[in-house]
Design a protein around this motif. Structure first.
Motif, PDB file in Angstrom:
ATOM      1  N   PRO A   1      -1.929   1.677   4.327  1.00 48.80           N
ATOM      2  CA  PRO A   1      -0.840   0.730   4.607  1.00 48.80           C
ATOM      3  C   PRO A   1      -0.932  -0.458   3.638  1.00 48.80           C
ATOM      4  O   PRO A   1      -1.270  -1.562   4.030  1.00 48.80           O
ATOM      5  CB  PRO A   1      -1.113   0.321   6.057  1.00 48.80           C
TER       6      PRO A   1
ATOM      7  N   GLU B   1       1.151  -2.301   2.332  1.00 51.31           N
ATOM      8  CA  GLU B   1       2.045  -3.442   2.595  1.00 51.31           C
ATOM      9  C   GLU B   1       1.420  -4.482   3.521  1.00 51.31           C
ATOM     10  O   GLU B   1       1.857  -5.628   3.536  1.00 51.31           O
ATOM     11  CB  GLU B   1       3.391  -2.957   3.153  1.00 51.31           C
ATOM     12  N   THR B   2       0.388  -4.058   4.268  1.00 53.02           N
ATOM     13  CA  THR B   2      -0.270  -5.061   5.116  1.00 53.02           C
ATOM     14  C   THR B   2      -1.670  -5.373   4.587  1.00 53.02           C
ATOM     15  O   THR B   2      -2.437  -6.072   5.223  1.00 53.02           O
ATOM     16  CB  THR B   2      -0.397  -4.558   6.574  1.00 53.02           C
TER      17      THR B   2
ATOM     18  N   ASN C   1       1.948   5.984  13.346  1.00 60.50           N
ATOM     19  CA  ASN C   1       2.077   6.932  12.236  1.00 60.50           C
ATOM     20  C   ASN C   1       1.974   8.369  12.715  1.00 60.50           C
ATOM     21  O   ASN C   1       2.634   9.256  12.185  1.00 60.50           O
ATOM     22  CB  ASN C   1       0.989   6.657  11.190  1.00 60.50           C
TER      23      ASN C   1
ATOM     24  N   ARG D   1       3.717   2.563   9.811  1.00 61.16           N
ATOM     25  CA  ARG D   1       4.055   1.904   8.548  1.00 61.16           C
ATOM     26  C   ARG D   1       5.571   1.876   8.394  1.00 61.16           C
ATOM     27  O   ARG D   1       6.266   2.830   8.756  1.00 61.16           O
ATOM     28  CB  ARG D   1       3.484   2.688   7.368  1.00 61.16           C
TER      29      ARG D   1
ATOM     30  N   THR E   1      -7.027   3.229  10.801  1.00 64.68           N
ATOM     31  CA  THR E   1      -6.467   3.836   9.589  1.00 64.68           C
ATOM     32  C   THR E   1      -7.541   4.493   8.733  1.00 64.68           C
ATOM     33  O   THR E   1      -8.724   4.238   8.875  1.00 64.68           O
ATOM     34  CB  THR E   1      -5.766   2.768   8.724  1.00 64.68           C
TER      35      THR E   1
END
Lengths: 297, 464
Positions: free
Chosen positions: B94, B96-97, B291, B321, B441
């Motif tokens: 992920p 984006e985070t 997810n 996500r 994750t």
């Protein structure tokens, strides 16, 4: 890769194999199961352990051809290999883990239906080796489908054989033998272990309940991994949901919801496949493969 | 192509309506030209914030600079210093985070596409046959790693680089853990990407024994006392699926996402000729918003179903996500948000026929800081469906903790381990990944595997 050290054909559709799997052989106990895969593309097939030799490092399985994979398995010969062989999975039989002195006080009756003789055998053998002789009822559709008779006779107290069509020893269902033993012969049992097609176990439990004999059954629902991951093998036992692969495969037969378990076992079966199986195999298969009907009509 | 600016170089994907019918990878990756152009957007910050956002501390500016200068092998070598699975992470992290969230470029415009560039460098190296190299003498210490998922693979790879003799024990017949059984082909190709990156770790001298269920086939105590392992890393994941405990959950056609995805991914049931069956009804409802829910929904869609995702909170709280949600929507998956199942309804033959749901609204924030969904009285309705896939999360399998003396677990059955070193309450035994944190994750598991490798190295050295 896991070597097939010995193969013995027990019937045109049933065969026994000794497989070299030292890690499994070292720890397995009666009541547990393994998962086998024939080749790289194969499905995972759960099978209850029939016997083991810790020194030789071998585990014995008994298989009935009930679909493409098991038919393919029957084509394997001594010297061939399985791609995967994992275990021991599930919990050992309580007879093995309970206090031996307590177990010795019990009169135990085993009821094996068809291929169920294979998983019953190591339990009876284990008891025999520990000075306990249990009575065993073995039932099958006909004489040819009675398997492991000699082996069973060598370790059982009394062995009672019955066939649906009367082609061997007596005619009738295993439940009728239970009733005869209790009612006519005045036998008293403190515990019953019943392993076979689900429909047989269901009726066996209805019978033993009548005589107030606590009954253990061995369930083999559809499963994938066998380690608790998929949850496909879930069953209702009493008011709880249990996973056969990690909580079982043996459960208190009085508490198992057989009707639900039988329904769930039918999920992947087509009408056509079911008809073919009924025609070909009758009701001897022990189930668990995910394709077959396990003899449940 | 336009000069690099505030917007990232777009990446090509299979058309939504085309990919909804196949299991090929959705994202097609950058071309060389696109990758170099995107790499040139990196400002090569002196104090790179992105690195702080990376659980395995990849030297991000260095590998991106190498791409910018068309030194592709250098880019891969840089990645390999910190990650055993760059082609995997470039696809499923992920970003984006994490790294990308901290990118300076993101303040005015798009963050640099760090994940996509990582993927490019790793894919290119694989295509050119470049492998990570090992230049270390064996130190003779035997370490066991339990589980071949992201945590185990990372830990094993790092230990091998330090000269350890590492054996991985895997319960399933194939290595990879969740990368193999959980994440679908269209997001993470198995043969092309997962198997290859695992091979790279094996090439460092790591051994693997499949079909060994620790706690059943052998215990940790025996590995240490009889088989000569001086330390053990537990990266066994969070394997047990959760169910809702609502009526009808044992009807035919109700599955855990674990089962459904394992059938499709590990057992290849999505292929017509697979001997493992998978249920393919016309309508599928997936319960959950992570997810895994997206993966299950998009798998069902590709197997021909009309799919609805049922989630009890609103879109803003979806734990999946953003990219996965976006892809799912593009492909035609419907979302019933602020909706919670209360019962699964069966037909006469005990097949699922519908799911009774209730509408929800968001109330006060709960322990997780998210607003708690509250049922709206009288809003029950029936959602017609033939199957229900429960994607509600997983919990650790107690198989190991219950068979290992002195290994402490918490009330969620997670193994208690030191975050810095992975050390558990049992000497010589380390743990990380989902077995410690509960379901999280891939990259966090890798971070934990990495920390534990360091912890194990220090432990072995301290023993002299």
């Amino acid at each position: 890769m896991y070597l097939i050290k010995k193969k013995r054909v027990l019937h045109q559709t049933i065969f026994l194999m000794d497989v070299v799997a030292p890690r499994v052989a070292r720890y397995c106990e009666p009541g547990q199961f393994i998962i086998v895969r024939i080749d790289e593309e194969g499905e995972r097939i759960p099978l209850t352990i029939c016997d083991y030799d810790r020194e030789e490092g071998t585990v014995t399985i008994v298989v009935q051809t009930i679909g493409a994979s098991t038919t393919k398995m029957m084509d394997l010969e001594e010297g061939d290999y399985f791609h995967d062989f994992v275990g021991p999975l599930g919990q050992p039989s309580e007879l093995v883990t309970d206090d031996l002195e307590e177990v010795k006080k019990k009169n135990i009756l085993f009821v094996a239906g068809g291929l169920g003789a294979a998983p019953v055998y190591p339990q009876v053998k284990w008891l025999h080796e520990h000075g306990i002789n249990a009575d065993v009822i073995v039932g099958a559709k006909n004489k040819e489908l009675i398997i492991l008779e000699e082996e069973m006779r060598a370790v059982a107290g009394n062995l009672y054989i019955t066939t649906d069509d009367g082609s061997y020893v007596r005619k009738g269902l295993v439940t009728e033998v239970i009733s005869d033993l209790v009612e006519k012969e005045g036998k008293k049992y403190d515990l019953c272990v019943s392993i076979g097609p689900m429909i047989m176990m269901k009726f066996c439990v209805l019978t033993t309940k009548k005589y107030d004999i606590p009954t253990i059954v061995s369930m083999n629902p559809v499963m994938v991994d066998g380690t608790g991951m998929c949850g496909g093998c879930r069953l209702t036992v009493g008011d709880e949901v249990k996973f056969a692969c990690i909580d079982g495969p043996e459960f208190d037969g009085f508490k198992v919801n057989f009707d639900e378990a039988m329904e769930r076992a039918r999920l992947y079966r087509t009408e056509e496949g079911r008809a073919m199986l009924a025609l070909k195999e009758g009701d001897t298969h022990h189930g668990g493969c995910g394709h077959c009907d396990g003899g449940n009509k | 192509m336009a000069a690099p600016g505030f917007e990232r170089v777009p990446i090509s994907e299979q058309e939504p309506l085309v990919r909804a019918k196949n299991f090929e990878e959705v994202c097609l990756g950058y071309t060389e030209e696109e990758a170099v152009l995107e790499a040139s957007r990196c400002l090569n910050c002196k104090n790179p914030r992105c690195v702080q956002g990376c659980p395995v501390n990849i030297d991000i500016p260095a590998f991106i600079t190498a791409i910018k200068e068309s030194r592709f092998k250098d880019a891969y070598d840089k990645l390999s210093e910190s990650s055993a699975l760059p082609a995997v992470c470039g696809r499923v992290c992920p970003q984006e985070t994490q790294c990308e969230q901290l990118c300076i470029r993101g303040i005015k415009g798009d963050a640099v596409a760090i994940g996509k560039l990582e993927r490019y460098a790793a894919d290119r190296a694989r295509e050119e046959g470049i492998k990570p190299t090992l230049d270390v003498a064996p130190n003779g210490h035997k370490i066991a790693v339990i589980g071949s998922g992201p945590a185990g693979i990372t830990c094993a790879g790092d230990l091998a680089r330090l000269g350890y003799d590492v054996t991985i024990f895997e319960a399933l017949h194939e290595a990879g853990g969740v990368l193999t059984y959980g994440i679908p082909e269209f997001r993470l190709p198995k043969e092309k990407v997962v198997a290859k990156e695992i091979e790279n770790v094996m090439a460092l001298g790591v051994k693997i024994e499949t079909n060994v269920v620790i706690g059943k086939s052998v215990t940790i105590d025996e590995l240490m006392s009889e088989e000569g392992f001086e330390a053990v890393f537990i990266g066994s994941g969070a394997g047990l699926p959760m169910f809702m405990k609502i009526p009808g959950e044992n009807a035919k056609g109700v599955f855990s996402a674990n089962e459904y995805l394992t059938r499709s991914n590990l057992m290849k049931a999505f292929k017509e000729d697979s001997p493992t069956p998978i249920y393919k009804p016309a309508k599928v409802a997936v319960v959950g918003g992570g997810n895994v829910a997206m993966d299950a929904a998009r798998t069902a869609l590709r197997l021909g179903a009309e799919v609805t995702i049922v989630y009890r909170r609103s879109e803003a709280e979806l734990p999946a996500r953003v990219e996965e949600v976006h892809h799912a929507k593009e492909e035609g998956i419907k979302f019933e948000l602020l909706t919670n199942p209360v019962e699964i309804l069966e037909d006469d033959e005990h097949f699922v026929r519908a799911m009774k749901c209730i509408r929800m609204e968001l109330g006060e924030p709960d322990a997780s800081g998210r607003r708690r969904p509250v049922p709206i009285e009288g809003s029950e309705f029936e959602l017609e469906t033939d199957a229900v896939i429960m994607a509600l999360g997983t919990s650790p399998n107690p198989l190991i903790s219950s068979t290992t003396e002195g290994l402490e677990i918490n009330k969620w059955k997670c193994i208690v381990a030191n975050e810095e070193t992975g050390a558990t309450t049992k000497e010589g035994v380390f743990a990380g990944g989902d077995a410690v944190t509960g379901a999280a994750t891939v990259i966090l598991a890798m971070g934990a595997g990495k920390a534990a490798a360091k912890g194990i190295d220090e432990y072995i050295k301290s023993k002299g």
